[in-house]
Scaffold this active site. Structure first.
Site, PDB file in Angstrom:
ATOM      1  N   LYS A 146       0.846  -1.187   0.000  1.00 20.06           N
ATOM      2  CA  LYS A 146       0.000   0.000   0.000  1.00 20.06           C
ATOM      3  C   LYS A 146       0.887   1.244   0.000  1.00 20.06           C
ATOM      4  CE  LYS A 146      -0.578   1.259   4.812  1.00 20.06           C
ATOM      5  NZ  LYS A 146      -0.178   2.652   4.787  1.00 20.06           N
ATOM      6  N   HIS A 176      -0.596  -5.620   6.297  1.00 19.95           N
ATOM      7  CA  HIS A 176       0.080  -6.417   7.336  1.00 19.95           C
ATOM      8  C   HIS A 176      -0.749  -6.579   8.609  1.00 19.95           C
ATOM      9  CE1 HIS A 176       1.325  -2.342   8.675  1.00 19.95           C
ATOM     10  NE2 HIS A 176       1.434  -2.884   9.865  1.00 19.95           N
ATOM     11  N   LYS A 180      -1.486 -10.143  11.754  1.00 20.28           N
ATOM     12  CA  LYS A 180      -1.165 -10.088  13.178  1.00 20.28           C
ATOM     13  C   LYS A 180      -1.843 -11.233  13.931  1.00 20.28           C
ATOM     14  CE  LYS A 180      -0.080  -5.166  13.601  1.00 20.28           C
ATOM     15  NZ  LYS A 180       1.225  -5.338  14.260  1.00 20.28           N
ATOM     16  N   HIS A 238      -6.184  -0.376   6.362  1.00 20.77           N
ATOM     17  CA  HIS A 238      -6.052  -1.085   7.639  1.00 20.77           C
ATOM     18  C   HIS A 238      -7.356  -1.113   8.444  1.00 20.77           C
ATOM     19  CE1 HIS A 238      -1.915  -1.374   6.766  1.00 20.77           C
ATOM     20  NE2 HIS A 238      -1.520  -0.232   7.274  1.00 20.77           N
TER      21      HIS A 238
END
Length: 487
Positions: A146, A176, A180, A238
């Site tokens: 991104k 990302h 997690k 995100h």
């Protein structure tokens, strides 16, 4: 702990001397190597133009990567064998003959080819076209970082151009946060247990908060950030991805399209933002000079690369609604910002109070029961409930149950990039963003972008605080507050 190694691979890293490669990508590959999760024959080919040769590049890696390896530290034997995997190609993106040199360097290397574009988005299309010109787009995977575009139109332009060269099943758009560990555990908690599913709906959930807060400012990225802002940099990708994970329906399996189909349904069910209502449901701010942990920090407008009259937002808070049967009427509050009071990323699920309490008013207060999923800095899941205080009388107090996975599992947690890099090598797409997801997210944020571009400046907030007061006032209208404000 035993791992199943990957199949063989050739991992080509564009932007091989860049900050992202040094901080995340190479440390993630090293951790996978040290754990025995990479096939022994797999190779890493770094592509850059700053180092003259392989020796110079390895010296750069030694100087810049070791500091970003996990708290386990460096195992020198593993580090030496990791460096043996690395080849280097000095490449000028403007020279077609350099891509011939890259083709010659990788054509005899084993396994699946992965091209990771750790570069600016303006280079995505030229790199893809150059790879195709030398036949390197076949039987390969391409990873795009991104931001993918500046708005819906530019995002579509990049996707159209890349899609002419690589099939959708070859394209890995990385986010990302989806890699997690707590996000993975959220999926496990929701879809692997009968405990939460009956409660995971409007009848029992009062509100949900999703926060990604940073103490850092724009650092050396002033030029980039001033043309991007928090809405593009954090919300469109995100935060909306985390929202879709929290709110999605149970998929029929965990294969890539089943998961992404359910996320897409959430994004398409987001209530459209009426431009006339943006001031009621969206707050934007920009940090001024302040103090963070005893250190004075400058205002955003004085950061290097930032225009002194900049109207770029460094803080966003939004009230979001999902128009479907499960979530109708439940407000989702999203928040992100730079130079805030703490570095934290968390999801807070506030359950409704009991309808009647024979134990006093404390059992009726909002937030008495909540689930807090902490993504950073420490990754935990904590369930809050009420219990009786020791002693005379029925006095209730908030207590919490920690889902301490490290007490049950002796394996260390896998970093997000490590997990996602292995997924690319294995060909697993579930944790990567599909094009239609990305389009739905851009369509939803565009009215906000357009209204803010046509209106005044962001609200000021002092660095080291939690943003403009208007963000708290927005929640107060719903008789709630941000988690940190309760104390």
């Amino acid at each position: 702990m035993e791992f199943q190694p990957t199949s063989s691979f050739t991992f080509v890293l564009f932007g091989g001397t860049g900050d992202l490669s040094m901080r995340k990508i190479l440390p993630g590959l090293y951790e996978a190597h040290r754990a025995g999760m990479l096939e022994a024959s797999g190779k890493i080919v770094a592509v850059a133009r700053h180092a003259d040769d392989r020796d110079g590049y390895l010296q750069w890696v030694n100087e810049h990567v070791k500091a970003h390896v996990s708290t386990n530290g460096i195992d020198e034997n593993a580090w030496s064998s990791f460096l043996e995997r690395i080849e280097y190609v000095k490449l000028d993106l403007g020279k077609a003959e350099d891509f011939v040199k890259l083709r010659d360097a990788v054509q005899d290397l084993p396994g699946t080819r992965v091209f990771y574009l750790a570069t600016g988005p303006s280079l995505f299309v030229p790199i893809c076209r150059a790879l195709a010109s030398v036949g390197l787009n076949e039987n390969a995977r391409i990873v795009l970082e991104k931001p993918l575009g500046y708005d819906l139109r530019s995002s579509n332009a990049i996707n159209d151009a890349v899609g002419e060269i690589f099939a959708e099943g070859q394209i890995y758009r990385i986010d990302h946060y989806l890699g997690k560990e707590p996000v993975q555990n959220l999926l496990a908690l929701r879809f692997g247990n009968a405990l939460f599913e009956p409660l995971w709906r409007r009848e029992w959930v009062e509100s949900i908060q999703i926060t990604i807060a940073e103490e850092l400012g724009v650092e050396a990225r002033g030029d980039f950030y001033d043309n991007t802002g928090a809405l593009r940099d954090m919300v469109q990708n995100h935060l909306l991805q985390l929202l879709s994970i929290v709110a999605m329906e149970p998929p029929h399996s965990m294969d890539s399209d089943s998961v992404r189909d359910e996320k897409l349904r959430v994004l398409r069910a987001l209530k459209p933002i009426d431009p006339r209502d943006i001031s009621k449901v969206a707050v934007r701010g920009q940090y001024h000079a302040g103090v963070i942990r005893g250190t004075s920090v400058p205002a955003y407008a004085t950061e290097p690369g930032v225009k002194t009259d900049s109207a770029t937002e460094t803080f966003v808070a939004l009230k979001v609604e999902i128009e479907n049967w499960r979530w109708a009427g439940v407000p989702f509050f999203l928040r992100t910002g730079k130079r805030l009071a703490d570095r934290v990323a968390e999801i807070v699920v506030n359950f409704r109070a009991v309808p009647h309490s024979a134990l006093g008013s404390s059992a009726l207060r909002p937030g008495a029961n909540r689930l807090v999923i902490r993504l950073q800095p420490n990754e935990t899941i904590r369930l809050y409930c009420l219990a009786k205080k020791p002693g005379e009388g029925m006095n209730l107090s908030s207590v919490h149950l920690d889902l301490a996975f490290d007490q049950f599992f002796k394996e260390g947690q896998m970093e997000a990039y490590q997990r996602l890099l292995l997924d690319v090598i294995h060909g697993r797409l579930a944790l990567f963003v599909r094009r239609d997801e990305q389009e739905a997210a851009w369509k939803w944020v565009e009215p906000i972008l357009n209204e803010w571009a046509a209106s005044g400046k962001p609200k000021p907030y002092a660095a080291g605080t939690w943003g403009p007061a208007a963000a708290s006032a927005m929640l107060a209208q719903h008789d709630t507050c941000w988690l940190e404000e309760e104390n």
